[in-house]
Design a protein around this motif. Structure first.
Motif, mmCIF file in Angstrom:
data_model
loop_
_atom_site.group_PDB
_atom_site.id
_atom_site.type_symbol
_atom_site.label_atom_id
_atom_site.label_comp_id
_atom_site.label_asym_id
_atom_site.label_seq_id
_atom_site.Cartn_x
_atom_site.Cartn_y
_atom_site.Cartn_z
ATOM 1 N N GLU A 271 0.804 -1.160 0.011
ATOM 2 C CA GLU A 271 -0.684 -0.038 -0.498
ATOM 3 C C GLU A 271 0.875 1.030 -0.167
ATOM 4 N N GLY A 272 1.540 1.474 0.921
ATOM 5 C CA GLY A 272 2.948 2.675 0.690
ATOM 6 C C GLY A 272 3.736 2.397 -0.915
ATOM 7 N N LEU A 273 3.556 1.733 -1.116
ATOM 8 C CA LEU A 273 4.624 2.175 -2.739
ATOM 9 C C LEU A 273 3.594 1.447 -3.697
ATOM 10 N N PHE A 274 2.156 1.564 -4.009
ATOM 11 C CA PHE A 274 1.779 1.419 -5.014
ATOM 12 C C PHE A 274 1.551 2.865 -5.098
ATOM 13 N N PRO A 275 1.487 3.593 -6.625
ATOM 14 C CA PRO A 275 1.677 4.470 -6.878
ATOM 15 C C PRO A 275 -0.130 5.237 -7.139
ATOM 16 N N ASP A 276 -0.722 4.161 -7.774
ATOM 17 C CA ASP A 276 -2.455 4.678 -7.593
ATOM 18 C C ASP A 276 -2.955 4.392 -6.518
ATOM 19 N N THR A 277 -3.583 5.540 -6.075
ATOM 20 C CA THR A 277 -4.838 5.259 -4.379
ATOM 21 C C THR A 277 -5.895 4.340 -4.651
ATOM 22 N N ILE A 278 -5.904 3.797 -3.253
ATOM 23 C CA ILE A 278 -7.054 2.805 -2.747
ATOM 24 C C ILE A 278 -8.531 3.167 -3.717
ATOM 25 N N THR A 279 -8.586 4.195 -3.566
ATOM 26 C CA THR A 279 -9.374 4.988 -4.718
ATOM 27 C C THR A 279 -10.180 3.979 -5.830
ATOM 28 N N LYS A 280 -8.912 4.466 -6.438
ATOM 29 C CA LYS A 280 -9.019 4.178 -7.631
ATOM 30 C C LYS A 280 -8.546 2.542 -8.255
ATOM 31 N N ARG A 281 -7.413 2.187 -7.787
ATOM 32 C CA ARG A 281 -7.887 1.055 -7.402
ATOM 33 C C ARG A 281 -9.145 -0.254 -7.280
ATOM 34 N N ARG A 282 -10.025 0.773 -6.169
ATOM 35 C CA ARG A 282 -11.445 -0.017 -5.885
ATOM 36 C C ARG A 282 -12.317 -0.126 -6.943
ATOM 37 N N THR A 283 -11.919 1.719 -7.914
ATOM 38 C CA THR A 283 -12.963 1.901 -8.722
ATOM 39 C C THR A 283 -11.942 0.269 -10.299
ATOM 40 N N GLU A 284 -11.252 -0.031 -10.699
ATOM 41 C CA GLU A 284 -11.261 -0.771 -11.337
ATOM 42 C C GLU A 284 -11.036 -2.182 -10.945
ATOM 43 N N ALA A 285 -10.874 -2.288 -9.838
ATOM 44 C CA ALA A 285 -11.550 -3.836 -9.054
ATOM 45 C C ALA A 285 -12.631 -3.885 -8.793
ATOM 46 N N VAL A 286 -13.629 -3.499 -9.000
ATOM 47 C CA VAL A 286 -14.989 -3.632 -9.048
ATOM 48 C C VAL A 286 -16.151 -3.940 -10.031
ATOM 49 N N LYS A 287 -14.499 -2.828 -11.600
ATOM 50 C CA LYS A 287 -15.394 -3.590 -12.892
ATOM 51 C C LYS A 287 -14.852 -5.262 -13.181
ATOM 52 N N GLU A 288 -14.467 -6.087 -12.336
ATOM 53 C CA GLU A 288 -14.305 -6.949 -12.237
ATOM 54 C C GLU A 288 -15.288 -8.276 -11.016
ATOM 55 N N ARG A 289 -16.424 -7.370 -10.857
ATOM 56 C CA ARG A 289 -17.365 -8.309 -10.226
ATOM 57 C C ARG A 289 -17.679 -9.618 -11.003
ATOM 58 N N ARG A 290 -18.256 -10.465 -10.502
ATOM 59 C CA ARG A 290 -18.399 -11.479 -11.099
ATOM 60 C C ARG A 290 -19.001 -12.839 -10.101
ATOM 61 N N VAL A 291 -19.463 -13.510 -10.818
ATOM 62 C CA VAL A 291 -20.406 -14.932 -10.020
ATOM 63 C C VAL A 291 -20.416 -16.167 -10.162
ATOM 64 N N ASP A 292 -19.214 -17.113 -9.639
ATOM 65 C CA ASP A 292 -18.735 -18.218 -10.108
ATOM 66 C C ASP A 292 -19.681 -19.494 -9.403
ATOM 67 N N CYS A 293 -19.888 -20.143 -10.223
ATOM 68 C CA CYS A 293 -20.588 -21.933 -9.697
ATOM 69 C C CYS A 293 -19.793 -22.460 -10.397
ATOM 70 N N TYR A 294 -19.906 -23.688 -9.357
ATOM 71 C CA TYR A 294 -19.320 -25.010 -9.083
ATOM 72 C C TYR A 294 -20.129 -26.022 -8.336
ATOM 73 N N GLY A 295 -19.326 -27.236 -9.208
ATOM 74 C CA GLY A 295 -20.667 -28.209 -8.077
ATOM 75 C C GLY A 295 -19.801 -28.483 -7.094
ATOM 76 N N ALA A 296 -20.777 -29.199 -5.827
ATOM 77 C CA ALA A 296 -19.618 -29.466 -5.022
ATOM 78 C C ALA A 296 -19.981 -31.384 -5.006
ATOM 79 N N HIS A 297 -19.009 -32.515 -3.266
ATOM 80 C CA HIS A 297 -20.474 -33.719 -3.972
ATOM 81 C C HIS A 297 -21.843 -33.320 -3.411
ATOM 82 N N ASP A 298 -22.110 -35.050 -3.599
ATOM 83 C CA ASP A 298 -23.716 -35.117 -2.915
ATOM 84 C C ASP A 298 -24.809 -33.965 -2.929
#
Length: 506
Positions: free
Chosen positions: A215-242
């Motif tokens: 966090e202390g080394l990253f050139p972009d603020t956490i606000t900007k990075r969160r804005t970009e990360a939100v674009k990657e939101r998704r839902v995953d579904c996979y099967g389990a046992h039984d």
């Protein structure tokens, strides 16, 4: 699997595993001298106590030796992982230096000649090659390529520490994750500050520590990075046992945490009111209930009143709220109640016959598939149309069940329909010339030197750029009898159909 044999009844049966015997190992139950005559019970008790102490000491010694073996094996595993990553990196460099092996029309080209798209297909083709050889998915192999490149090029000290067993692969993974996005200078500073912590912290502790350093080394603020990360939101579904499944939601933490808190508060309130379900069950049923009501606008009264409880009174029973289209293949005798053979849920596998019957009873329409479809189904339109008709599309999806790619389990219903013999080269739009392929495997076939053929027993054969042969067996038991596309039915076919009911649920 001899390493997983039943544990022995007592220490006297413990034997070091093969390859880890120690020449100086002491017996676990050494013989004990008999007490002098006439000493009585007190002497016997003293001898027993001494024997127990000696036995305990022997057990401790052996356990220490075994722990040393485990530590040494872990060091060797870390070193082997570092060696594997270096080998993967060298393969990547060779592949990029000789792209003509992996993509068509690139003979004689070098890495400098490649466009970004062409380089991407070289990497994709190599990832599929590695994945097929290791028995993992292309995505997993692509991750190995990325990790190898990151460690070899930007985190060399981390790779060296892994090579000598000072850190684990989990520590290295944390370093890779947190260095993404840092420039070369910041990455060097990050590794210099973070790596000493990896030597004395568990992977979990280390993962938290490196976040603060990053966090202390990253050139972009956490606000900007969160804005970009939100674009990657998704839902995953996979099967389990039984017959179970997992739904994972990647979204902003405050949203996910709010959903969890709401479910937990509801669960505690219902539990305090006398609900006999566990808190975990109520939390799950509450989220299911909220999702299904939100999707379908059904009221609680329709399902019995309690959140997450359906008409049958069983928690998490929300079948009545399902509206999206799914493929459920149900054996006809199961539908008739004469068999308990499981149904097959598209993209998952066998499901409980009662659930299959209930889903079938609620289905608005049916595609009848027995040992062969009705002979009037359109299974080929030849060269008349590139577009695949709806019934032919369903036939391909039900036959293939999943993507025909190596290690890929994406449901066929979400895949492209690929012409095996390409349309522009004279291929027909027919059942025998179509296959379900996800976008990635569809493009691999067209943009790399991988080739695909079909065996006489209808298995898929992939041949890699390096000449390896990979067989992808069929998972579906749906079969199609040879016949012609016609609206006229022969007497035999009519007789077979007369034996089956014509109204749901068959």
């Amino acid at each position: 699997m001899e390493d997983y044999r039943e544990p022995p009844d007592g220490p006297e049966e413990w034997v070091p595993p093969d390859g880890h015997e120690r020449a100086d190992q002491s017996p676990l139950t050494p013989p004990v001298a008999s007490p002098p005559p006439g000493e009585g019970d007190a002497a016997d008790d003293a001898v027993d106590a001494d024997a127990d102490a000696v036995a305990d000491t022997a057990v401790v010694d052996v356990l220490r030796e075994r722990l040393d073996c485990v530590v040494e094996d872990s060091r060797l595993i870390a070193a082997a992982e570092a060696s594997r990553l270096r080998g993967v990196y060298l393969m990547l460099q060779d592949a990029l230096a000789h792209p003509g092996i992996f993509i068509p029309n690139a003979a004689g080209l070098t890495r400098a000649d490649l466009t970004a798209e062409s380089e991407g297909w070289v990497r994709t083709s190599l990832a599929q090659e590695i994945g097929a050889a290791l028995g993992v998915t292309k995505g997993h192999a692509a991750g190995l390529l990325n990790d190898a490149e990151a460690l070899c090029e930007t985190l060399p000290a981390t790779l060296d520490a892994l090579d000598v067993g000072k850190i684990t692969r989990q520590h290295a993974d944390a370093m890779i994750r947190q260095s993404v996005g840092l420039d070369a200078e910041a990455t060097a500073v990050f590794e210099r500050e973070a790596l000493p912590k990896a030597l004395c912290q568990s992977p979990t502790q280390f993962s938290r520590a490196v976040v603060k350093i990053r966090e202390g080394l990253f050139p972009d603020t956490i606000t900007k990075r969160r804005t970009e990360a939100v674009k990657e939101r998704r839902v995953d579904c996979y099967g389990a046992h039984d017959g179970m499944g997992v739904l994972a939601v990647r979204a902003p933490i405050e949203v996910v945490q709010s959903l969890h808190n709401a479910a937990r508060l509801t669960a505690r309130a219902l539990k305090a009111a006398g609900d006999d379900r566990t808190l975990a069950q109520i939390e799950t049923d509450t989220i299911i209930d909220a999702l299904m009501i939100g999707f379908t606008n059904d009221s609680d009264q329709k399902f019995g009143g309690a959140p997450g409880v359906g008409a049958s009174g069983v928690g998490a029973d929300r079948l009545g709220g399902i509206r999206p289209t799914v493929y459920v293949t149900v054996p006809v005798m199961t539908l008739l109640g004469h068999s308990d053979e499981p149904g097959q849920l598209d993209g998952y596998g066998p499901i409980d016959p009662d659930v299959a019957r209930e889903l079938a009873a609620r289905a608005p329409s049916f595609t009848r598939l027995l040992t062969h479809p009705e002979t009037g189904a359109v299974l080929s339109v030849g060269r008349d149309s590139y577009t695949v008709p709806a019934d032919l599309k369903r036939a391909v999806q039900l036959r293939d069940e999943t993507c025909i790619g190596i290690g890929c389990d994406r449901p066929a219903t979400t895949c492209d329909l690929d012409h095996r013999e390409e349309w522009q080269h004279g291929g027909q739009t027919s059942l025998t010339n179509l296959q379900a392929a996800c976008e990635q495997h569809h493009m691999i076939r067209h943009n790399t030197t991988w080739t695909v053929t079909v065996t006489d027993d209808n298995d898929i054969i992939w041949i890699s750029p390096l000449g390896r042969t990979c067989r992808v067996p069929r998972t579906s038991n749906v079969q199609f009898a040879a016949g012609t596309a016609t609206t006229k039915h022969d007497d035999t076919a009519n007789d077979e159909r007369k034996e089956l009911p014509n109204t749901p649920p068959f």
